[in-house]
Design a protein around this motif. Structure first.
Motif, PDB file in Angstrom:
ATOM      1  N   TYR A 165       0.846  -1.186   0.000  1.00 33.41           N
ATOM      2  CA  TYR A 165       0.000   0.000   0.000  1.00 33.41           C
ATOM      3  C   TYR A 165       0.884   1.240   0.000  1.00 33.41           C
ATOM      4  O   TYR A 165       1.682   1.446   0.916  1.00 33.41           O
ATOM      5  CB  TYR A 165      -0.920   0.015   1.220  1.00 33.41           C
ATOM      6  CG  TYR A 165      -1.958  -1.075   1.166  1.00 33.41           C
ATOM      7  CD1 TYR A 165      -3.200  -0.841   0.607  1.00 33.41           C
ATOM      8  CD2 TYR A 165      -1.689  -2.344   1.666  1.00 33.41           C
ATOM      9  CE1 TYR A 165      -4.153  -1.841   0.542  1.00 33.41           C
ATOM     10  CE2 TYR A 165      -2.632  -3.356   1.612  1.00 33.41           C
ATOM     11  CZ  TYR A 165      -3.863  -3.092   1.052  1.00 33.41           C
ATOM     12  OH  TYR A 165      -4.805  -4.090   0.980  1.00 33.41           O
ATOM     13  N   TYR A 220      -1.333  -1.006  -4.215  1.00 33.23           N
ATOM     14  CA  TYR A 220      -2.506  -0.152  -4.055  1.00 33.23           C
ATOM     15  C   TYR A 220      -2.066   1.239  -3.636  1.00 33.23           C
ATOM     16  O   TYR A 220      -1.085   1.392  -2.915  1.00 33.23           O
ATOM     17  CB  TYR A 220      -3.435  -0.707  -2.963  1.00 33.23           C
ATOM     18  CG  TYR A 220      -4.054  -2.037  -3.291  1.00 33.23           C
ATOM     19  CD1 TYR A 220      -5.306  -2.106  -3.888  1.00 33.23           C
ATOM     20  CD2 TYR A 220      -3.401  -3.220  -2.994  1.00 33.23           C
ATOM     21  CE1 TYR A 220      -5.895  -3.329  -4.176  1.00 33.23           C
ATOM     22  CE2 TYR A 220      -3.971  -4.457  -3.286  1.00 33.23           C
ATOM     23  CZ  TYR A 220      -5.217  -4.491  -3.881  1.00 33.23           C
ATOM     24  OH  TYR A 220      -5.791  -5.705  -4.170  1.00 33.23           O
ATOM     25  N   GLU A 221      -2.816   2.264  -4.069  1.00 34.72           N
ATOM     26  CA  GLU A 221      -2.645   3.617  -3.554  1.00 34.72           C
ATOM     27  C   GLU A 221      -3.715   3.845  -2.507  1.00 34.72           C
ATOM     28  O   GLU A 221      -4.882   3.547  -2.732  1.00 34.72           O
ATOM     29  CB  GLU A 221      -2.807   4.663  -4.664  1.00 34.72           C
ATOM     30  CG  GLU A 221      -1.537   5.027  -5.330  1.00 34.72           C
ATOM     31  CD  GLU A 221      -1.681   6.187  -6.305  1.00 34.72           C
ATOM     32  OE1 GLU A 221      -2.748   6.852  -6.338  1.00 34.72           O
ATOM     33  OE2 GLU A 221      -0.726   6.417  -7.040  1.00 34.72           O
ATOM     34  N   GLU A 222      -3.300   4.373  -1.361  1.00 31.94           N
ATOM     35  CA  GLU A 222      -4.227   4.594  -0.254  1.00 31.94           C
ATOM     36  C   GLU A 222      -4.241   6.074   0.101  1.00 31.94           C
ATOM     37  O   GLU A 222      -3.302   6.593   0.697  1.00 31.94           O
ATOM     38  CB  GLU A 222      -3.796   3.752   0.943  1.00 31.94           C
ATOM     39  CG  GLU A 222      -4.810   3.683   2.040  1.00 31.94           C
ATOM     40  CD  GLU A 222      -4.376   2.713   3.127  1.00 31.94           C
ATOM     41  OE1 GLU A 222      -3.619   3.144   4.020  1.00 31.94           O
ATOM     42  OE2 GLU A 222      -4.782   1.541   3.070  1.00 31.94           O
ATOM     43  N   GLN A 261     -10.469   7.342   1.637  1.00 36.24           N
ATOM     44  CA  GLN A 261     -10.869   6.686   0.392  1.00 36.24           C
ATOM     45  C   GLN A 261     -10.492   5.215   0.460  1.00 36.24           C
ATOM     46  O   GLN A 261      -9.585   4.828   1.193  1.00 36.24           O
ATOM     47  CB  GLN A 261     -10.176   7.314  -0.821  1.00 36.24           C
ATOM     48  CG  GLN A 261     -10.585   8.725  -1.119  1.00 36.24           C
ATOM     49  CD  GLN A 261      -9.876   9.268  -2.340  1.00 36.24           C
ATOM     50  OE1 GLN A 261      -9.164   8.571  -3.042  1.00 36.24           O
ATOM     51  NE2 GLN A 261     -10.057  10.562  -2.583  1.00 36.24           N
ATOM     52  N   GLU A 262     -11.171   4.419  -0.327  1.00 34.04           N
ATOM     53  CA  GLU A 262     -10.835   3.004  -0.430  1.00 34.04           C
ATOM     54  C   GLU A 262      -9.524   2.866  -1.204  1.00 34.04           C
ATOM     55  O   GLU A 262      -9.295   3.616  -2.151  1.00 34.04           O
ATOM     56  CB  GLU A 262     -11.945   2.243  -1.170  1.00 34.04           C
ATOM     57  CG  GLU A 262     -13.223   2.116  -0.374  1.00 34.04           C
ATOM     58  CD  GLU A 262     -13.063   1.204   0.837  1.00 34.04           C
ATOM     59  OE1 GLU A 262     -12.437   0.135   0.703  1.00 34.04           O
ATOM     60  OE2 GLU A 262     -13.556   1.561   1.910  1.00 34.04           O
ATOM     61  N   PRO A 263      -8.668   1.895  -0.835  1.00 30.12           N
ATOM     62  CA  PRO A 263      -7.442   1.678  -1.606  1.00 30.12           C
ATOM     63  C   PRO A 263      -7.760   1.316  -3.057  1.00 30.12           C
ATOM     64  O   PRO A 263      -8.721   0.616  -3.339  1.00 30.12           O
ATOM     65  CB  PRO A 263      -6.770   0.507  -0.888  1.00 30.12           C
ATOM     66  CG  PRO A 263      -7.326   0.530   0.486  1.00 30.12           C
ATOM     67  CD  PRO A 263      -8.728   1.035   0.341  1.00 30.12           C
ATOM     68  N   LYS A 264      -6.942   1.814  -3.977  1.00 30.24           N
ATOM     69  CA  LYS A 264      -7.159   1.613  -5.407  1.00 30.24           C
ATOM     70  C   LYS A 264      -5.985   0.826  -5.984  1.00 30.24           C
ATOM     71  O   LYS A 264      -4.818   1.207  -5.803  1.00 30.24           O
ATOM     72  CB  LYS A 264      -7.276   2.975  -6.081  1.00 30.24           C
ATOM     73  CG  LYS A 264      -7.431   2.948  -7.572  1.00 30.24           C
ATOM     74  CD  LYS A 264      -7.560   4.367  -8.086  1.00 30.24           C
ATOM     75  CE  LYS A 264      -6.918   4.501  -9.439  1.00 30.24           C
ATOM     76  NZ  LYS A 264      -6.880   5.864  -9.911  1.00 30.24           N
ATOM     77  N   ILE A 321      -3.266  -0.184  -8.435  1.00 32.11           N
ATOM     78  CA  ILE A 321      -2.599   0.560  -9.507  1.00 32.11           C
ATOM     79  C   ILE A 321      -1.633  -0.301 -10.308  1.00 32.11           C
ATOM     80  O   ILE A 321      -1.313   0.038 -11.440  1.00 32.11           O
ATOM     81  CB  ILE A 321      -1.863   1.801  -8.965  1.00 32.11           C
ATOM     82  CG1 ILE A 321      -0.805   1.414  -7.953  1.00 32.11           C
ATOM     83  CG2 ILE A 321      -2.837   2.796  -8.397  1.00 32.11           C
ATOM     84  CD1 ILE A 321       0.178   2.526  -7.652  1.00 32.11           C
TER      85      ILE A 321
END
Length: 179
Positions: free
Chosen positions: A118, A157-159, A163-166, A168
């Motif tokens: 993350y 993931y980008e956190e 926001q919910e982690p996305k 990538i």
């Protein structure tokens, strides 16, 4: 008395240098962050309705952005080293910085393991300079593969705050595939 001071000073210097070496990390462990720069560019366009020329200033990026990815750097025995890289946008009244990359071991099923990383993004108050378009980041990570694991799946993931982690980037490394 001077001899005592010299001995104490030598021991102090020795301890100070040992503590300095003990606290050092290699560059492979550190998060590398670089700025994505932009520069002003004058653009002239014709307004179709009036037929007049309109000149305005826009910003064009001069630094290449990293593509979010996971690359395998090396594998020696059961130790793998891979690179995690990506970029974030930052500008105007939305300053964003990468603070760290956090590791979270995922699920292990059969002969495969899923690793999750993350990228923690922090938002700061204030205004970013006009010539800054964002930030590139990269970090080398090591993982010791358990004996029975043959496939390593890595997800990044980008956190962002609140926001919910996305997801990538993702990559799968099959170390025992027949070539």
């Amino acid at each position: 008395m001077d001899m005592f001071k010299n001995v104490v000073m030598k021991y102090f210097m020795l301890l100070a240098s040992l503590f300095a070496l003990w606290g050092c990390k290699t560059n492979a462990d550190k998060l590398q962050v670089s700025t994505v720069m932009s520069e002003p560019k004058r653009v002239t366009r014709e307004v179709p309705e009036t037929g007049k020329q309109h000149t305005y200033t826009t910003y064009q990026e001069v630094t290449e952005r990293f593509v979010p990815a996971v690359y395998l750097l090396s594998k020696e025995g059961n130790l793998v080293v891979f690179n995690i890289q990506g970029n974030i946008a930052s500008g105007g009244h939305h300053i964003q910085h990468v603070s760290k990359i956090r590791f979270e071991e995922g699920e292990q099923s059969g002969n495969s393991v899923s690793l999750k990383y993350y990228v923690i993004i922090k938002h700061k108050p204030g205004k970013e300079g006009a010539s800054i378009a964002g930030y590139n980041y990269s970090q080398e990570k090591e993982y010791k593969i358990p004996a029975h694991v043959k496939v390593v799946h890595v997800e990044v993931y980008e956190e962002h705050p609140n926001q919910e982690p996305k997801l990538i980037a993702t990559n799968t490394f099959d170390f025992f595939a027949k070539i």
